[in-house]
Design a protein around this motif. Structure first.
Motif, PDB file in Angstrom:
ATOM      1  N   GLN A 231      -6.500  17.731  40.834  1.00  0.00           N
ATOM      2  CA  GLN A 231      -6.139  16.926  39.659  1.00  0.00           C
ATOM      3  C   GLN A 231      -5.825  17.848  38.487  1.00  0.00           C
ATOM      4  O   GLN A 231      -4.938  17.572  37.688  1.00  0.00           O
ATOM      5  CB  GLN A 231      -7.233  15.911  39.306  1.00  0.00           C
ATOM      6  N   GLY A 232      -6.560  18.970  38.426  1.00  0.00           N
ATOM      7  CA  GLY A 232      -6.293  19.958  37.385  1.00  0.00           C
ATOM      8  C   GLY A 232      -4.933  20.619  37.569  1.00  0.00           C
ATOM      9  O   GLY A 232      -4.220  20.891  36.599  1.00  0.00           O
ATOM     10  N   ALA A 233      -4.575  20.867  38.827  1.00  0.00           N
ATOM     11  CA  ALA A 233      -3.278  21.478  39.118  1.00  0.00           C
ATOM     12  C   ALA A 233      -2.138  20.581  38.660  1.00  0.00           C
ATOM     13  O   ALA A 233      -1.125  21.052  38.128  1.00  0.00           O
ATOM     14  CB  ALA A 233      -3.165  21.757  40.614  1.00  0.00           C
ATOM     15  N   LEU A 234      -2.312  19.274  38.853  1.00  0.00           N
ATOM     16  CA  LEU A 234      -1.288  18.323  38.416  1.00  0.00           C
ATOM     17  C   LEU A 234      -1.210  18.259  36.891  1.00  0.00           C
ATOM     18  O   LEU A 234      -0.124  18.174  36.314  1.00  0.00           O
ATOM     19  CB  LEU A 234      -1.575  16.946  39.004  1.00  0.00           C
TER      20      LEU A 234
ATOM     21  N   LEU B 152       1.954  19.284  34.326  1.00  0.00           N
ATOM     22  CA  LEU B 152       2.473  18.397  33.287  1.00  0.00           C
ATOM     23  C   LEU B 152       2.572  19.114  31.943  1.00  0.00           C
ATOM     24  O   LEU B 152       3.503  18.881  31.170  1.00  0.00           O
ATOM     25  CB  LEU B 152       1.562  17.171  33.148  1.00  0.00           C
ATOM     26  N   TRP B 153       1.622  19.989  31.657  1.00  0.00           N
ATOM     27  CA  TRP B 153       1.621  20.701  30.372  1.00  0.00           C
ATOM     28  C   TRP B 153       2.587  21.880  30.345  1.00  0.00           C
ATOM     29  O   TRP B 153       3.193  22.162  29.315  1.00  0.00           O
ATOM     30  CB  TRP B 153       0.214  21.226  30.061  1.00  0.00           C
ATOM     31  N   THR B 154       2.689  22.610  31.446  1.00  0.00           N
ATOM     32  CA  THR B 154       3.393  23.896  31.440  1.00  0.00           C
ATOM     33  C   THR B 154       4.705  23.905  32.225  1.00  0.00           C
ATOM     34  O   THR B 154       5.482  24.854  32.093  1.00  0.00           O
ATOM     35  CB  THR B 154       2.489  24.993  32.038  1.00  0.00           C
ATOM     36  N   ASN B 155       4.917  22.866  33.063  1.00  0.00           N
ATOM     37  CA  ASN B 155       6.046  22.848  33.994  1.00  0.00           C
ATOM     38  C   ASN B 155       5.984  24.016  34.976  1.00  0.00           C
ATOM     39  O   ASN B 155       7.010  24.457  35.497  1.00  0.00           O
ATOM     40  CB  ASN B 155       7.385  22.876  33.238  1.00  0.00           C
TER      41      ASN B 155
END
Length: 286
Positions: A259-262, A266-269
């Motif tokens: 979930q952190g990877a997703l 989203l924040w960094t592309n």
């Protein structure tokens, strides 16, 4: 990691927040990819959540993760939410796009990605899930798209109509059967666990020393997979009992990672360096 005037801030809004390893995950990933970001943990609950969300805009943060007890409460303070978040009525990630705060849900996808890593595939299977909090509903919302046949949900006897409405809405948009039952009815619980391939604990009780919801060892059988979305401690009382009875067990570390990877993407592309971060997490819990 070097912090300067151009560092982009991200973080976690939770209560309690002191036990989280999300800062370790994200800051190591930022450093590995040489991104000028930083991730901090903030103690935030319903009393200061509104002000905390406003601070995302005020401080020009790129976004935050949310954990208990903020995943549902936060929706009212956001500008928009994703379709998955609408279905689950749960937000665990906020993205700040030029002052527009969008709520997303990565918990469900993260959970099922963690099962895939363990070579567990649940299409056409049955699951029993304990709890109807933000993480639970997020898992259920994703489960219906994973091809699960039946979902047996158990909750405490409060806010019954509200939770039933959410579950009925999810079921109405899919072909999955979702049943809501009382956690106090141990006979029904035992029967549904017997019918299930996977038992998921999505309540907070696993953070306590004892696990009184299931005391009868006959609940467990060797072909039952038991998951607890809690990752600290890495082996809750429920998982200890299940393992002793021969069940395959899974804690919340994988869900936390994916979930952190997703959220990270989203924040960094950018894709989080999963293998690198996984090794850091495993070493942390040794």
């Amino acid at each position: 990691m070097q912090i300067d005037s151009k560092t982009i801030l991200t973080g976690l809004f939770a209560s309690p927040s002191f036990h989280s390893i999300s800062p370790i995950i994200h800051n190591n990933a930022f450093e590995k990819l040489r991104l000028n970001y930083a991730y901090l943990s903030f103690e935030v609950n319903k009393d200061n959540l509104k002000d905390a969300v406003q601070s995302i805009k005020t401080l020009n943060m790129r976004g935050v993760n949310l954990s208990m007890p903020n995943k549902k409460e936060v929706i009212q303070y956001l500008d928009e939410i994703s379709e998955t978040a609408k279905l689950s009525q749960s937000v665990n990630t906020i993205v700040n796009d030029n002052g527009i705060l969008k709520g997303c849900s990565t918990d469900g996808k993260g959970f099922f990605k963690s099962l895939e890593e363990e070579k567990i595939f649940i299409k056409d299977k049955n699951i029993t899930i304990l709890g109807t909090g933000g993480a639970s509903i997020a898992i259920i919302s994703q489960a219906v798209f994973e091809g699960i046949k039946n979902i047996f949900v158990f909750k405490r006897d409060k806010n019954w109509e509200e939770q039933k409405k959410i579950l009925d809405n999810i079921a109405s948009k899919t072909n999955c059967n979702i049943e809501l039952n009382s956690l106090e009815d141990k006979n029904i619980l035992k029967r549904k666990v017997e019918e299930s391939d996977l038992l998921i604990n999505a309540t907070s009780v696993g953070m306590k020393e004892d696990f009184s919801l299931i005391e009868d060892k006959s609940f467990f059988r060797k072909d039952l997979i038991v998951s607890d979305i809690i990752y600290n401690p890495s082996k809750t009382k429920l998982l200890q009992i299940a393992e002793k009875e021969g069940c395959k067990i899974i804690n919340g570390i994988g869900m936390l990672l994916y979930q952190g990877a997703l959220s990270f993407e989203l924040w960094t592309n950018k894709k989080i360096p999963v293998d690198y971060i996984k090794e850091i997490i495993f070493n942390y819990f040794k």
